[in-house]
Design a protein around this motif. Structure first.
Motif, PDB file in Angstrom:
ATOM      1  N   ALA A 126     -33.614 -69.159  -0.096  1.00 27.26           N
ATOM      2  CA  ALA A 126     -34.766 -69.790   0.412  1.00 27.26           C
ATOM      3  C   ALA A 126     -36.042 -69.183  -0.098  1.00 27.26           C
ATOM      4  N   SER A 127     -35.872 -67.986  -0.515  1.00 28.62           N
ATOM      5  CA  SER A 127     -37.225 -67.304  -1.184  1.00 28.62           C
ATOM      6  C   SER A 127     -37.672 -68.137  -2.328  1.00 28.62           C
ATOM      7  N   ALA A 128     -39.088 -68.100  -2.455  1.00 31.63           N
ATOM      8  CA  ALA A 128     -39.649 -68.446  -3.930  1.00 31.63           C
ATOM      9  C   ALA A 128     -39.194 -67.481  -5.040  1.00 31.63           C
ATOM     10  N   GLY A 160     -36.244 -70.802  -4.673  1.00 25.24           N
ATOM     11  CA  GLY A 160     -36.678 -71.386  -3.508  1.00 25.24           C
ATOM     12  C   GLY A 160     -35.889 -72.778  -3.278  1.00 25.24           C
ATOM     13  N   GLU A 161     -35.224 -73.179  -4.140  1.00 24.78           N
ATOM     14  CA  GLU A 161     -34.435 -74.246  -3.760  1.00 24.78           C
ATOM     15  C   GLU A 161     -33.091 -73.999  -2.967  1.00 24.78           C
ATOM     16  N   ILE A 162     -32.661 -74.530  -2.062  1.00 24.51           N
ATOM     17  CA  ILE A 162     -31.364 -74.395  -1.439  1.00 24.51           C
ATOM     18  C   ILE A 162     -30.201 -74.977  -2.316  1.00 24.51           C
ATOM     19  N   SER A 195     -21.708 -71.559  -5.397  1.00 28.70           N
ATOM     20  CA  SER A 195     -20.467 -71.836  -6.072  1.00 28.70           C
ATOM     21  C   SER A 195     -20.631 -72.722  -7.311  1.00 28.70           C
ATOM     22  N   ASP A 196     -21.194 -73.805  -6.884  1.00 30.69           N
ATOM     23  CA  ASP A 196     -21.763 -74.971  -7.946  1.00 30.69           C
ATOM     24  C   ASP A 196     -23.149 -75.293  -8.145  1.00 30.69           C
ATOM     25  N   CYS A 197     -23.988 -74.659  -7.520  1.00 27.67           N
ATOM     26  CA  CYS A 197     -25.440 -74.787  -7.791  1.00 27.67           C
ATOM     27  C   CYS A 197     -25.797 -76.159  -7.106  1.00 27.67           C
ATOM     28  N   LYS A 198     -25.042 -77.047  -6.411  1.00 28.94           N
ATOM     29  CA  LYS A 198     -25.223 -78.337  -5.875  1.00 28.94           C
ATOM     30  C   LYS A 198     -26.145 -78.056  -4.667  1.00 28.94           C
ATOM     31  N   VAL A 199     -26.920 -79.107  -4.449  1.00 31.44           N
ATOM     32  CA  VAL A 199     -27.646 -78.951  -2.996  1.00 31.44           C
ATOM     33  C   VAL A 199     -26.850 -79.127  -1.827  1.00 31.44           C
ATOM     34  N   LYS A 233     -36.888 -78.198   3.116  1.00 32.55           N
ATOM     35  CA  LYS A 233     -36.599 -78.138   1.632  1.00 32.55           C
ATOM     36  C   LYS A 233     -35.531 -79.292   1.293  1.00 32.55           C
ATOM     37  N   VAL A 234     -34.624 -79.456   2.296  1.00 27.31           N
ATOM     38  CA  VAL A 234     -33.844 -80.759   2.040  1.00 27.31           C
ATOM     39  C   VAL A 234     -33.762 -81.703   3.122  1.00 27.31           C
ATOM     40  N   PRO A 235     -34.749 -82.443   3.142  1.00 32.72           N
ATOM     41  CA  PRO A 235     -35.038 -83.371   4.416  1.00 32.72           C
ATOM     42  C   PRO A 235     -33.817 -84.213   4.826  1.00 32.72           C
ATOM     43  N   GLU A 236     -33.150 -84.573   3.825  1.00 31.61           N
ATOM     44  CA  GLU A 236     -31.817 -85.640   4.178  1.00 31.61           C
ATOM     45  C   GLU A 236     -30.684 -84.766   4.808  1.00 31.61           C
ATOM     46  N   GLY A 237     -30.663 -83.428   4.686  1.00 30.56           N
ATOM     47  CA  GLY A 237     -29.717 -82.806   4.943  1.00 30.56           C
ATOM     48  C   GLY A 237     -29.392 -82.536   6.432  1.00 30.56           C
ATOM     49  N   ILE A 238     -28.295 -82.073   6.870  1.00 31.02           N
ATOM     50  CA  ILE A 238     -27.758 -82.129   8.401  1.00 31.02           C
ATOM     51  C   ILE A 238     -27.556 -80.547   8.487  1.00 31.02           C
TER      52      ILE A 238
END
Lengths: 282, 665
Positions: free
Chosen positions: B362-364, B370-372, B376-380, B420-425
């Motif tokens: 989460a850190s810039a 800073g992207e979550i 393993s596969d760099c997917k969000v 950072k991921v507004p649609e995430g649950i």
């Protein structure tokens, strides 16, 4: 000829006689005489400990007492449930003096804590594998998943065998005979155990998930070491297929059968005939 | 002829309910040498103290015995009373008839007898007491702070601003500690580095602070006011004076595949490296275990490219000695790694990470800027499960205490993820939400009400890997224990906070106590939370117990205040309970035979050889000499001395014998 005690339990005399057959064939090859404990009784397995704790200890304790009277210092219990019950009874009598005295007064059962109880994997590692290493002629080169079930490694504090989660001993044995064990998630998941008859729907659901993951991971066979697991995964296959809405043909093979194949024993001597889901690929 | 006064305290009902105090006082008055004896309800009260003063004045007492509570409680009080009236305080002795008698016995006749015996023993001792006078030792007004996290930084700045020199020692190549690794902080969500780095710079630039990074403590000797600390300055393989921090060396280093400690193993760093861009000091160091030159003898590429020739492969570890008056320990904490948890896959799955790893994600300044993203596969990740109490509050498999910081940082993580991921649950599995602290509860409510974070009360039994997804199987105890399964992309474990790996070794070097978990123990859990049992050594931050940032800073400033308090006087008054070699007139000089056995066994190196010379300078005799300022009064030499030439002042063999005989009669 080395002489080791053998506790078949009910399964190996019935539904999983092929398991017994493959064990005896392997043992004969390495010159071990398995001596069946005379006058053995039911170990109590999946039901008694839920109903009557004292009886659940008494039954295995009688078996161990018989073994001692027959001068056996080491016994093999190939069924994971039997192995589990024998070990737990031995442990409980070791720590519970009151129970120990009670059993002695009522039944003259005097348990010898020095009898060592081996499960099938320990037996193979200790007595069989070293001697058959050179005899491996047909490498068992198949992607497999090893299914340990719940009883072989739990409760870990008492059995102290392998890792509690994600055990490795069967995978290691499989690697040694040339198989390609796949890491999967359902190694120690419940198969439904003794509910096979009373609540087949639960067993089918649980086994269905296990088989689904094994297939998804690309396994061609499920290797087991417990007759209960084998019968649930194998004999309930038509119901499982219905549950999964597809026809699955992944066979469920005993570890002793797989090893037997690798050292060139004929299929018929390993009891392959008795499997419901035939291993067509071999 | 001794004139002893005996004062028996009732301590309200504490002593009087078991011991017949009046009878003890009456019987004591009949003993030889006792000229005054009295009992009173509260001896430590003002009227009680006045009774002592009056008796000393009226009867010209030469010794005082007070039968009361433990000397740890009120010895100082009563000795001060004696001093005020002109009696040497060391002529006052305490008979402990509370902790050693009334509190541990039933109301029986024997209890009174035992109390009397204790009083009689002290009377016999005090008859042989001599007036003693405290020593004064100078204080070396330099403080050493061990550990350069936020607690160490805060303590250093506070002491330095107070006008005293501070030496800050840090094991890693940079100061900053755990706080530098964090992304944002709860409950305000302000950037951790943004508030920390100004403090780090202040440390580097402060004229009163000397910084030793990449250094470790070798040994600690001495005592409060006069510690002597050996520090190993590990070879950085860089000449800091020549290095301009241009950074060419680490861009050219061919050995780039080393797991970054700072990024919690989520990225790689070269063998010559600066842990993070804002590091203080900003000079790189060479990690010799992974450097091609140090392992294989060939490379030196960094040296070729360095424009100032700052790289020095020949550098060796340097041991320096620092003299200081006080030490602050702020070595911080560690967290359990994922491989500690069998049920969560022994660390096999890359997408099950620790809270600290999530901080880096989460850190810039982290590996994903800073992207979550899943390791393993760099997917969000679209669905994240947070599991609190992973290993904490778990007597069977983990540690039994509550790690304290996890509830709050897990909420923070879930909020950061949502930002950072507004649609995430996100789901949080919890046992209890422990949000005690200023604005903490409001913060967790905000997470639930505004951010829609789903709290599930229950534990996770295991996590299965299925088609690159994680099946999290748990139970919802608020839904009648219904088992639930969540198909997640990423699982974050709030793993238990534990003591540092080397904390026990360090505690042994400093001779301070630590608990079964390896955390350093404070002198008193409530009233002396920053002191240790060893005078002059203080605790700051989470080397004592897991603490969040505000609490760490509070304890750091507290420890700094204690040091400033110590440094406010020039001399330290020390108890005169020290060992003395007996002295005799010539030609004997002393019964000491000069065997020198005591020199070797003294744990404080306080004993040396003294040569007695005649007028012509010839050595007549050699005897042992004890340096009173170094002696701690442990008595080891007294027990070892073959010729019985050493006595502990205030506890001489004669005094002890008389006391024991009185007890036995």
């Amino acid at each position: 000829m080395t002489q080791i005690g053998f506790f078949p339990g009910c399964s190996l005399k019935g539904t999983s006689s092929e398991y017994a057959q493959s064990i005896f064939t392997l043992s004969k090859m390495v010159g071990i005489n398995l001596v069946e404990i005379e006058d053995w009784n039911c170990c109590g397995a999946s039901t008694v400990h839920n109903i009557n704790n004292k009886l659940s200890v008494t039954l295995p304790a009688r078996i161990l007492t018989l073994a001692k009277q027959q001068k056996l210092t080491e016994i093999v219990a190939p069924c994971a449930a039997c192995y589990n019950r024998l070990c737990i009874a031995q442990h409980q009598l070791k720590i519970n003096k009151f129970l120990r005295n009670q059993l002695f007064e009522t039944f003259q059962i005097c348990i010898d804590n020095n009898i060592s109880i081996l499960n099938i994997i320990q037996y193979i590692e200790k007595y069989i594998f070293e001697k058959i290493k050179e005899k491996i002629i047909y490498f068992f080169k198949y992607p497999v998943v090893c299914y340990y079930g719940c009883l072989l490694v739990r409760p870990h504090k008492i059995l102290n065998f392998d890792r509690l989660e994600d055990p490795q001993s069967m995978d290691n044995l499989m690697k040694k005979i040339g198989a390609l064990p796949i890491d999967w998630a359902y190694k120690t998941e419940c198969c439904g155990g003794g509910f096979s008859v009373s609540r087949t729907d639960i067993v089918v659901k649980l086994c269905g998930e296990i088989i689904k993951d094994a297939i998804n991971k690309g396994a061609e066979a499920i290797i087991v070491a417990c007759p209960m697991c084998q019968s649930n995964l194998d004999t309930r296959r038509s119901c499982i297929n219905n549950y999964l809405h597809k026809k699955t043909n992944i066979p469920v093979i005993y570890i002793t059968q797989a090893i037997g194949l690798a050292i060139g024993i004929k299929k018929k001597d390993l009891g392959f005939k008795k499997l419901f889901v035939k291993p067509t690929f071999i | 002829m001794s004139k002893i006064g005996v004062f028996v305290c009732h301590c309200g009902e504490n002593i009087a309910s078991i011991v017949d105090c009046e009878k003890v006082a009456m019987r004591a008055s009949k003993l030889s040498g006792v000229v005054f004896s009295v009992d009173y309800k509260y001896m430590c009260s003002d009227p009680g103290q006045n009774k002592i003063k009056e008796a000393v004045k009226k009867h010209g007492l030469t010794g005082v015995v007070i039968a009361a509570c433990s000397p740890r409680m009120h010895e100082y009080t009563f000795r001060k009373v004696c001093a005020e009236i002109g009696l040497n305080p060391y002529l006052c002795e305490i008979a402990n008839v509370r902790e050693h008698c009334s509190w541990v016995h039933e109301k029986v006749e024997f209890a009174t007898q035992k109390a009397f015996n204790l009083v009689r023993a002290r009377i016999e001792k005090v008859k042989n007491n001599l007036p003693l006078y405290p020593y004064k030792v100078p204080i070396n007004k330099i403080a050493i702070v061990i550990g350069g996290g936020i607690a160490g930084i805060q303590s250093s700045i506070d002491i330095a601003n107070g006008g005293y020199k501070v030496i800050l020692i840090e094991r890693e190549p940079s100061i900053g500690g755990r706080m530098a690794q964090l992304s944002e902080t709860f409950p305000t969500l302000d950037c951790s580095q943004c508030i920390l780095t100004p403090r780090m710079v202040e440390v580097a630039q402060h004229p009163n602070i000397m910084l030793y990074t990449y250094s470790e403590i070798e040994s600690v000797d001495g005592f409060i006011g006069n510690f002597s600390v050996q520090v190993r300055k590990k070879a950085k393989s860089i000449d800091e004076k020549k290095c301009t921090t241009c950074g060419l060396c680490y861009t050219k280093c061919p050995m780039k595949k080393n797991l970054s400690e700072f990024n919690q193993g989520l990225s790689y760093r070269p063998a010559i490296y600066v842990p993070f861009p804002q590091a203080i000091p900003n000079n790189p160091v060479i990690d010799r275990n992974n450097c091609i030159f140090f392992q294989k003898g060939k490379c030196k590429i960094c040296q070729k490219f360095c424009p100032t020739g700052a790289i020095d492969f020949e550098q060796i570890d340097e041991i320096i000695e620092i003299k200081a008056g006080a030490i602050i320990l702020s070595t911080g904490f560690d967290i359990k790694n994922v491989d500690f948890f069998p049920e969560y896959g022994y660390g096999k799955c890359k997408d099950i990470i620790t809270g600290m790893q999530f901080e880096r994600l989460a850190s810039a300044s982290g590996p994903t800027i800073g992207e979550i993203r899943r390791p393993s596969d760099c997917k969000v990740p679209k669905k994240v499960v947070f599991i609190s109490c992973a290993g904490s509050r778990d007597c069977a498999k983990g540690i039994s205490y509550c790690s304290k910081i996890c509830c709050m940082y897990t909420v923070k993580h879930a909020m950061l993820y949502k930002n950072k991921v507004p649609e995430g649950i996100s789901y949080i599995f919890y046992m209890d939400i422990r949000a005690a602290g200023k604005n903490y509860e409001e913060f967790t409510r905000r997470a639930v009400e505004e951010y829609g974070i789903k709290y599930v009360r229950g534990r996770v039994s295991n996590i299965l890997l299925k088609n690159e997804k994680l099946i999290v199987r748990g139970v919802d105890t608020l839904l009648n224990g219904k088992p639930i399964e969540i198909l997640a992309d990423l699982v974050v474990l709030a793993t238990a906070a534990v003591s540092c790996k080397y904390s026990e070794i360090l505690a042994q070097k400093l001779h301070i106590p630590y608990d079964i978990y390896g955390f350093f123990t404070e002198a008193h859990p409530k009233l002396k939370p920053v002191e240790t049992n060893t005078a002059g050594i203080f605790l700051a931050g989470s080397c004592q117990f897991p603490k969040d940032i505000p609490e760490s800073v509070v304890s750091a400033s507290g420890a700094a205040a204690k040091v400033l308090c110590l440094f406010s006087s020039d001399e330290l008054v020390r108890e005169p309970i020290v060992a003395k070699i007996n002295k005799m007139p010539p030609p004997l000089f002393s019964t000491c035979m000069g065997c020198e056995l005591c020199i070797g066994i003294c744990p404080y190196k306080a004993i040396s050889k003294e040569e007695i010379k005649d007028d012509n300078g010839y050595v007549i005799k050699s005897i042992a000499h004890i340096n009173s300022t170094l002696c701690q009064g442990c008595g080891t030499c007294v027990a070892f001395c073959k010729s019985k030439s050493i006595d502990l002042e205030g506890y001489s063999n004669k005094q002890i014998y008389e006391e024991v005989i009185a007890l036995l009669n």
